[in-house]
Scaffold this motif. Structure first.
Motif, mmCIF file in Angstrom:
data_model
loop_
_atom_site.group_PDB
_atom_site.id
_atom_site.type_symbol
_atom_site.label_atom_id
_atom_site.label_comp_id
_atom_site.label_asym_id
_atom_site.label_seq_id
_atom_site.Cartn_x
_atom_site.Cartn_y
_atom_site.Cartn_z
ATOM 1 N N LEU A 1 0.807 -1.221 0.000
ATOM 2 C CA LEU A 1 0.000 0.000 0.000
ATOM 3 C C LEU A 1 0.843 1.275 0.000
ATOM 4 O O LEU A 1 0.296 2.372 -0.139
ATOM 5 C CB LEU A 1 -0.944 0.000 1.209
ATOM 6 C CG LEU A 1 -2.025 -1.077 1.177
ATOM 7 C CD1 LEU A 1 -2.766 -1.130 2.501
ATOM 8 C CD2 LEU A 1 -2.993 -0.835 0.031
ATOM 9 N N SER A 2 2.163 1.148 0.161
ATOM 10 C CA SER A 2 3.020 2.325 0.067
ATOM 11 C C SER A 2 3.433 2.622 -1.364
ATOM 12 O O SER A 2 4.035 3.660 -1.642
ATOM 13 C CB SER A 2 4.274 2.146 0.933
ATOM 14 O OG SER A 2 5.108 1.128 0.414
ATOM 15 N N MET A 3 3.097 1.722 -2.313
ATOM 16 C CA MET A 3 3.437 1.939 -3.720
ATOM 17 C C MET A 3 2.640 3.109 -4.291
ATOM 18 O O MET A 3 1.501 3.353 -3.886
ATOM 19 C CB MET A 3 3.165 0.661 -4.516
ATOM 20 C CG MET A 3 4.114 -0.470 -4.175
ATOM 21 S SD MET A 3 3.563 -2.114 -4.739
ATOM 22 C CE MET A 3 3.445 -1.856 -6.514
ATOM 23 N N LYS A 4 3.233 3.802 -5.253
ATOM 24 C CA LYS A 4 2.582 4.978 -5.834
ATOM 25 C C LYS A 4 1.247 4.625 -6.489
ATOM 26 O O LYS A 4 0.338 5.462 -6.545
ATOM 27 C CB LYS A 4 3.497 5.637 -6.862
ATOM 28 C CG LYS A 4 4.788 6.211 -6.280
ATOM 29 C CD LYS A 4 4.536 7.338 -5.311
ATOM 30 C CE LYS A 4 5.850 7.937 -4.830
ATOM 31 N NZ LYS A 4 5.646 9.017 -3.826
ATOM 32 N N GLY A 5 1.134 3.396 -6.957
ATOM 33 C CA GLY A 5 -0.101 2.986 -7.593
ATOM 34 C C GLY A 5 -1.305 2.978 -6.672
ATOM 35 O O GLY A 5 -2.445 2.919 -7.134
ATOM 36 N N ALA A 6 -1.060 3.038 -5.356
ATOM 37 C CA ALA A 6 -2.162 3.062 -4.386
ATOM 38 C C ALA A 6 -2.391 4.436 -3.784
ATOM 39 O O ALA A 6 -3.343 4.625 -3.011
ATOM 40 C CB ALA A 6 -1.884 2.057 -3.260
ATOM 41 N N HIS A 7 -1.565 5.417 -4.112
ATOM 42 C CA HIS A 7 -1.624 6.710 -3.438
ATOM 43 C C HIS A 7 -2.896 7.499 -3.738
ATOM 44 O O HIS A 7 -3.280 8.371 -2.955
ATOM 45 C CB HIS A 7 -0.392 7.547 -3.795
ATOM 46 C CG HIS A 7 0.816 7.181 -2.995
ATOM 47 N ND1 HIS A 7 1.861 8.039 -2.768
ATOM 48 C CD2 HIS A 7 1.157 6.027 -2.369
ATOM 49 C CE1 HIS A 7 2.778 7.446 -2.028
ATOM 50 N NE2 HIS A 7 2.386 6.217 -1.788
ATOM 51 N N SER A 8 -3.554 7.209 -4.848
ATOM 52 C CA SER A 8 -4.775 7.939 -5.179
ATOM 53 C C SER A 8 -5.896 7.668 -4.177
ATOM 54 O O SER A 8 -6.900 8.387 -4.158
ATOM 55 C CB SER A 8 -5.256 7.556 -6.583
ATOM 56 O OG SER A 8 -5.583 6.177 -6.647
ATOM 57 N N LEU A 9 -5.707 6.687 -3.333
ATOM 58 C CA LEU A 9 -6.743 6.297 -2.376
ATOM 59 C C LEU A 9 -6.683 7.090 -1.083
ATOM 60 O O LEU A 9 -7.527 6.913 -0.210
ATOM 61 C CB LEU A 9 -6.631 4.800 -2.066
ATOM 62 C CG LEU A 9 -6.714 3.897 -3.300
ATOM 63 C CD1 LEU A 9 -6.342 2.477 -2.947
ATOM 64 C CD2 LEU A 9 -8.103 3.957 -3.896
#
Length: 332
Positions: free
Chosen positions: A252-260
């Motif tokens: 969940l620290s990956m940039k792909g999850a940051h929009s959440l």
């Protein structure tokens, strides 16, 4: 209902990490190269983690082979999944045996030091020069399905469950979701006919024990990353594909999850979408907030993913290890 898997800073356990492991919202941990010095040290670290937790925990790692092999010195070198067919002289039967040997050796050596689960096999189709690259067994449905099946059966023979990734398929995007938000704009029919097929086939065969969804957005079904999309996870994967195992979020620290949103908001979004076990890595300061956000959700039943007894002889394992030595260079 979901629980967190934490990561550790080094080769020994700190005071705050002991507290996090004992938290009811923590289900266990994921290990990295920074946690490894030698097999005996790793065994002791895992024992310390289990003692600190004071409850059953799940000890996990990414140890696929090739560039994703966290422990090297003292372990067999595992070839990249994408190299197996070439190593087999393009003979599918031989490649399947190599894949089975890789799954067996990988799992047996990890279980020996106390690890329960490696996040494997990769079911992505290795096409379009995507970031997945040689982590994929191949570019076509048949090769990926056949070799991933053999790899998972090798894991099972060693006593380890399987966790396929990255649903519904990461192989068509070039972006690395560790660093970027990736979008796969194809129609749902294309995804279902191609990338989703290895998952669908192996789910139907009962091969897969767990699945990890991608942090990729597939707007054909939802404008959220699949890892936090109930449309992808609850309604399609668990509903239409009838997958009944556990779901792990990717990190969940990956940039792909940051929009959440914040780390806690990402964790709740993944939980609400259907993920049972959540990874948050390389940012330990986020663990307390996530554990607090998950408080009261209850424990996840993950006993089916804990390591079991090896189902083949020591001689069979030794032959598989010898074979891998013969096709790879020594580990430095």
């Amino acid at each position: 209902m979901a629980q967190l898997l934490i990561d550790l800073r080094s080769t020994t356990l700190s005071h705050d990490e002991r507290q996090w492991l004992a938290d009811p919202a923590c289900a266990g941990l994921i290990l990295f190269s920074r946690n490894y010095d030698n097999p005996e040290q790793l065994k002791q670290l895992i024992l310390d983690c289990r003692t600190a937790a004071g409850k059953p925990i799940l000890v996990t790692v990414d140890h696929e082979g090739g560039r994703v092999q966290r422990f090297r010195r003292g372990f067999s070198r595992l070839p990249a999944a994408g190299s197996l067919l070439a190593l087999a002289g393009n003979n599918q039967v031989v490649a399947q045996y190599l894949a089975w040997c890789c799954g067996l050796v990988m799992a047996a050596e990890l279980i020996e030091v106390g690890v329960d689960l490696s996040f494997a096999p990769v079911l992505d189709l290795g096409v379009n020069q995507s970031v997945i690259g040689d982590r994929a067994f191949g570019a076509d449905i048949a090769t990926v399905t056949q070799l991933a099946r053999a790899y998972a059966k090798g894991m099972e023979a060693a006593g380890m469950a399987s966790c396929a990734k990255h649903y519904p398929g990461h192989g068509q995007v070039k972006e690395d979701t560790h660093l970027h938000q990736a979008v796969d704009p194809r129609p749902l029919a294309d995804i279902a006919a191609l990338d989703e097929q290895p998952f669908k086939i192996l789910i139907k065969e009962g091969i897969l024990d767990a699945v990890m969804p991608a942090h990729v957005i597939y707007p054909a079904l939802d404008n959220k990353p699949a890892s936090s999309s109930a449309k992808w996870l609850k309604y399609r994967l668990k509903g239409e594909l009838a997958f009944s195992g556990l779901l792990f979020s990717d990190d969940l620290s990956m940039k792909g999850a940051h929009s959440l949103g914040s780390p806690a908001e990402r964790a709740l979004a993944a939980s609400d979408a259907g993920c049972d076990l959540l990874l948050c890595c390389n940012e330990p300061a986020n663990h307390p907030a996530i554990l607090q956000a998950l408080a009261g959700q209850g424990a996840v039943e993950f006993n089916a993913l804990r390591a079991g007894a090896m189902q083949v002889s020591a001689q069979t394992l030794a032959r598989a290890q010898s074979l891998l030595v013969s096709i790879t260079k020594p580990v430095a």
